[in-house]
Design a protein around this motif. Structure first.
Motif, PDB file in Angstrom:
ATOM      1  N   PRO A  23      13.109   3.571   2.262  1.00  5.82           N
ATOM      2  CA  PRO A  23      13.162   4.853   1.557  1.00  5.82           C
ATOM      3  C   PRO A  23      13.606   4.708   0.110  1.00  5.82           C
ATOM      4  O   PRO A  23      13.101   5.384  -0.779  1.00  5.82           O
ATOM      5  CB  PRO A  23      14.186   5.651   2.381  1.00  5.82           C
ATOM      6  CG  PRO A  23      14.081   5.067   3.755  1.00  5.82           C
ATOM      7  CD  PRO A  23      13.827   3.602   3.548  1.00  5.82           C
ATOM      8  N   GLY A  24      14.553   3.800  -0.128  1.00  7.79           N
ATOM      9  CA  GLY A  24      15.009   3.564  -1.498  1.00  7.79           C
ATOM     10  C   GLY A  24      13.903   3.015  -2.380  1.00  7.79           C
ATOM     11  O   GLY A  24      13.783   3.384  -3.553  1.00  7.79           O
ATOM     12  N   ALA A  25      13.066   2.138  -1.833  1.00  8.58           N
ATOM     13  CA  ALA A  25      11.950   1.575  -2.604  1.00  8.58           C
ATOM     14  C   ALA A  25      10.911   2.649  -2.910  1.00  8.58           C
ATOM     15  O   ALA A  25      10.343   2.686  -4.010  1.00  8.58           O
ATOM     16  CB  ALA A  25      11.321   0.422  -1.842  1.00  8.58           C
ATOM     17  N   MET A  26      10.645   3.520  -1.940  1.00  8.60           N
ATOM     18  CA  MET A  26       9.695   4.614  -2.169  1.00  8.60           C
ATOM     19  C   MET A  26      10.199   5.534  -3.278  1.00  8.60           C
ATOM     20  O   MET A  26       9.445   5.942  -4.164  1.00  8.60           O
ATOM     21  CB  MET A  26       9.488   5.413  -0.878  1.00  8.60           C
ATOM     22  CG  MET A  26       8.880   4.620   0.258  1.00  8.60           C
ATOM     23  SD  MET A  26       8.795   5.606   1.779  1.00  8.60           S
ATOM     24  CE  MET A  26       8.522   4.325   3.008  1.00  8.60           C
ATOM     25  N   LEU A  27      11.489   5.870  -3.209  1.00  8.71           N
ATOM     26  CA  LEU A  27      12.097   6.708  -4.236  1.00  8.71           C
ATOM     27  C   LEU A  27      12.015   6.029  -5.604  1.00  8.71           C
ATOM     28  O   LEU A  27      11.672   6.665  -6.605  1.00  8.71           O
ATOM     29  CB  LEU A  27      13.552   6.981  -3.872  1.00  8.71           C
ATOM     30  CG  LEU A  27      14.415   7.607  -4.975  1.00  8.71           C
ATOM     31  CD1 LEU A  27      13.950   9.025  -5.258  1.00  8.71           C
ATOM     32  CD2 LEU A  27      15.874   7.586  -4.588  1.00  8.71           C
ATOM     33  N   SER A  28      12.308   4.744  -5.634  1.00  6.22           N
ATOM     34  CA  SER A  28      12.279   4.008  -6.900  1.00  6.22           C
ATOM     35  C   SER A  28      10.889   4.022  -7.521  1.00  6.22           C
ATOM     36  O   SER A  28      10.739   4.143  -8.737  1.00  6.22           O
ATOM     37  CB  SER A  28      12.727   2.557  -6.668  1.00  6.22           C
ATOM     38  OG  SER A  28      14.018   2.521  -6.125  1.00  6.22           O
ATOM     39  N   ALA A  29       9.863   3.897  -6.680  1.00  6.93           N
ATOM     40  CA  ALA A  29       8.496   3.905  -7.181  1.00  6.93           C
ATOM     41  C   ALA A  29       8.168   5.216  -7.886  1.00  6.93           C
ATOM     42  O   ALA A  29       7.432   5.243  -8.882  1.00  6.93           O
ATOM     43  CB  ALA A  29       7.515   3.665  -6.032  1.00  6.93           C
ATOM     44  N   VAL A  77       0.837  -1.206   0.000  1.00  5.08           N
ATOM     45  CA  VAL A  77       0.000   0.000   0.000  1.00  5.08           C
ATOM     46  C   VAL A  77       0.867   1.250   0.000  1.00  5.08           C
ATOM     47  O   VAL A  77       0.615   2.211  -0.739  1.00  5.08           O
ATOM     48  CB  VAL A  77      -0.948   0.000   1.222  1.00  5.08           C
ATOM     49  CG1 VAL A  77      -1.636   1.355   1.365  1.00  5.08           C
ATOM     50  CG2 VAL A  77      -1.989  -1.105   1.078  1.00  5.08           C
ATOM     51  N   ILE A  78       1.910   1.250   0.816  1.00  7.27           N
ATOM     52  CA  ILE A  78       2.807   2.412   0.898  1.00  7.27           C
ATOM     53  C   ILE A  78       3.507   2.653  -0.440  1.00  7.27           C
ATOM     54  O   ILE A  78       3.543   3.786  -0.945  1.00  7.27           O
ATOM     55  CB  ILE A  78       3.844   2.209   2.017  1.00  7.27           C
ATOM     56  CG1 ILE A  78       3.158   2.216   3.375  1.00  7.27           C
ATOM     57  CG2 ILE A  78       4.927   3.296   1.958  1.00  7.27           C
ATOM     58  CD1 ILE A  78       4.069   1.832   4.527  1.00  7.27           C
ATOM     59  N   LEU A  79       4.049   1.602  -1.030  1.00  7.00           N
ATOM     60  CA  LEU A  79       4.763   1.753  -2.297  1.00  7.00           C
ATOM     61  C   LEU A  79       3.816   2.132  -3.425  1.00  7.00           C
ATOM     62  O   LEU A  79       4.172   2.927  -4.303  1.00  7.00           O
ATOM     63  CB  LEU A  79       5.512   0.461  -2.633  1.00  7.00           C
ATOM     64  CG  LEU A  79       6.670   0.113  -1.696  1.00  7.00           C
ATOM     65  CD1 LEU A  79       7.308  -1.208  -2.106  1.00  7.00           C
ATOM     66  CD2 LEU A  79       7.719   1.219  -1.685  1.00  7.00           C
ATOM     67  N   LEU A  80       2.608   1.581  -3.413  1.00  2.00           N
ATOM     68  CA  LEU A  80       1.628   1.942  -4.432  1.00  2.00           C
ATOM     69  C   LEU A  80       1.242   3.413  -4.308  1.00  2.00           C
ATOM     70  O   LEU A  80       1.059   4.107  -5.316  1.00  2.00           O
ATOM     71  CB  LEU A  80       0.385   1.060  -4.305  1.00  2.00           C
ATOM     72  CG  LEU A  80      -0.691   1.253  -5.373  1.00  2.00           C
ATOM     73  CD1 LEU A  80      -0.145   0.930  -6.760  1.00  2.00           C
ATOM     74  CD2 LEU A  80      -1.910   0.386  -5.076  1.00  2.00           C
ATOM     75  N   PHE A  81       1.148   3.907  -3.077  1.00  2.00           N
ATOM     76  CA  PHE A  81       0.849   5.322  -2.851  1.00  2.00           C
ATOM     77  C   PHE A  81       1.910   6.203  -3.492  1.00  2.00           C
ATOM     78  O   PHE A  81       1.598   7.159  -4.214  1.00  2.00           O
ATOM     79  CB  PHE A  81       0.758   5.600  -1.349  1.00  2.00           C
ATOM     80  CG  PHE A  81       0.633   7.062  -1.013  1.00  2.00           C
ATOM     81  CD1 PHE A  81      -0.593   7.700  -1.074  1.00  2.00           C
ATOM     82  CD2 PHE A  81       1.745   7.802  -0.642  1.00  2.00           C
ATOM     83  CE1 PHE A  81      -0.710   9.059  -0.771  1.00  2.00           C
ATOM     84  CE2 PHE A  81       1.643   9.145  -0.338  1.00  2.00           C
ATOM     85  CZ  PHE A  81       0.408   9.776  -0.405  1.00  2.00           C
ATOM     86  N   PHE A  82       3.180   5.872  -3.253  1.00  2.00           N
ATOM     87  CA  PHE A  82       4.264   6.663  -3.841  1.00  2.00           C
ATOM     88  C   PHE A  82       4.299   6.508  -5.353  1.00  2.00           C
ATOM     89  O   PHE A  82       4.618   7.457  -6.075  1.00  2.00           O
ATOM     90  CB  PHE A  82       5.603   6.269  -3.232  1.00  2.00           C
ATOM     91  CG  PHE A  82       5.897   6.960  -1.930  1.00  2.00           C
ATOM     92  CD1 PHE A  82       6.547   8.179  -1.912  1.00  2.00           C
ATOM     93  CD2 PHE A  82       5.498   6.401  -0.737  1.00  2.00           C
ATOM     94  CE1 PHE A  82       6.816   8.831  -0.721  1.00  2.00           C
ATOM     95  CE2 PHE A  82       5.758   7.042   0.470  1.00  2.00           C
ATOM     96  CZ  PHE A  82       6.414   8.257   0.482  1.00  2.00           C
TER      97      PHE A  82
END
Length: 202
Positions: A120-126, A49-54
């Motif tokens: 944080p790196g995964a959020m940035l990548s998204a 859910v968090i990564l999809l949001f980003f």
């Protein structure tokens, strides 16, 4: 297909599923098997859910506060590079986050979902891999499927964590984490170069 594989490898490097195993084992050491499965599912769902949001609104948030994606990409590349260096030369992801667990934060949300899986790196990548100015909706959809495929790998590893970790041990998890750090350093350098190029092309 090559783009999908690249996105998969990118997310695999920043999420580091193997590095999550020691964290999960530490978190669930005192839980029954059915509870471990429940914690694994909850952690992966929250991270998704968090990564999809980003992935969906991350770029819009940046544009709202007036930050061009190229600047975010350069800054993120630098952060990712420093993160990669810590994975290669310093304590690996397992050691860092097991330390967090031992300090008492033993929940599926923290440190499992965040920052172990949805790092944080995964959020940035998204955000970076779904740049609206560089990629069409079809490409963005493929990127999303690659991200969810990596999360599927994470879930599969967590559900079989005890057996896998018994096989690879601390040393194996540390080696994988450092190899992923080297890959991530290369990707981070590319992000910086592309971000600089895009910024001066505007």
């Amino acid at each position: 297909m090559n783009d999908w594989i690249s996105a998969f490898v990118f997310f695999f490097a920043v999420i580091d599923p193997v590095g999550t195993l020691p964290v999960f084992i530490a978190v669930t050491a005192r839980h029954a098997e059915w509870q471990k499965r429940k914690i694994a599912l909850l952690a992966v769902m929250v991270a998704a859910v968090i990564l999809l949001f980003f992935l969906v609104v991350g770029q819009y948030l940046l544009e709202t506060i007036g930050v061009p994606l190229s600047a975010f990409q350069v800054a993120g590349g630098v952060v990712l590079f420093l993160f990669a260096l810590s994975m290669i030369f310093g304590e690996g992801k397992p050691e860092q986050e097991v330390g967090i667990v031992k300090s008492g934060h033993e929940t599926a949300i923290f440190p499992l979902a965040v920052p172990s899986i949805a790092s944080p790196g995964a959020m940035l990548s998204a955000v970076v891999l779904t740049d609206n100015y560089r990629f069409d909706p079809i490409h963005q959809f493929r990127t999303a499927t690659a991200m969810f495929a990596v999360l599927g790998v994470v879930l599969a590893l967590l559900l079989t964590a005890q057996w896998i970790y018994r096989f690879i041990g601390d040393a194996g998890a540390s080696i994988v984490s450092r190899v992923m750090g080297l890959i991530l350093a290369s990707v981070a350098t590319t992000n910086v170069l592309v971000g600089i190029q895009q910024f001066f092309a505007i």
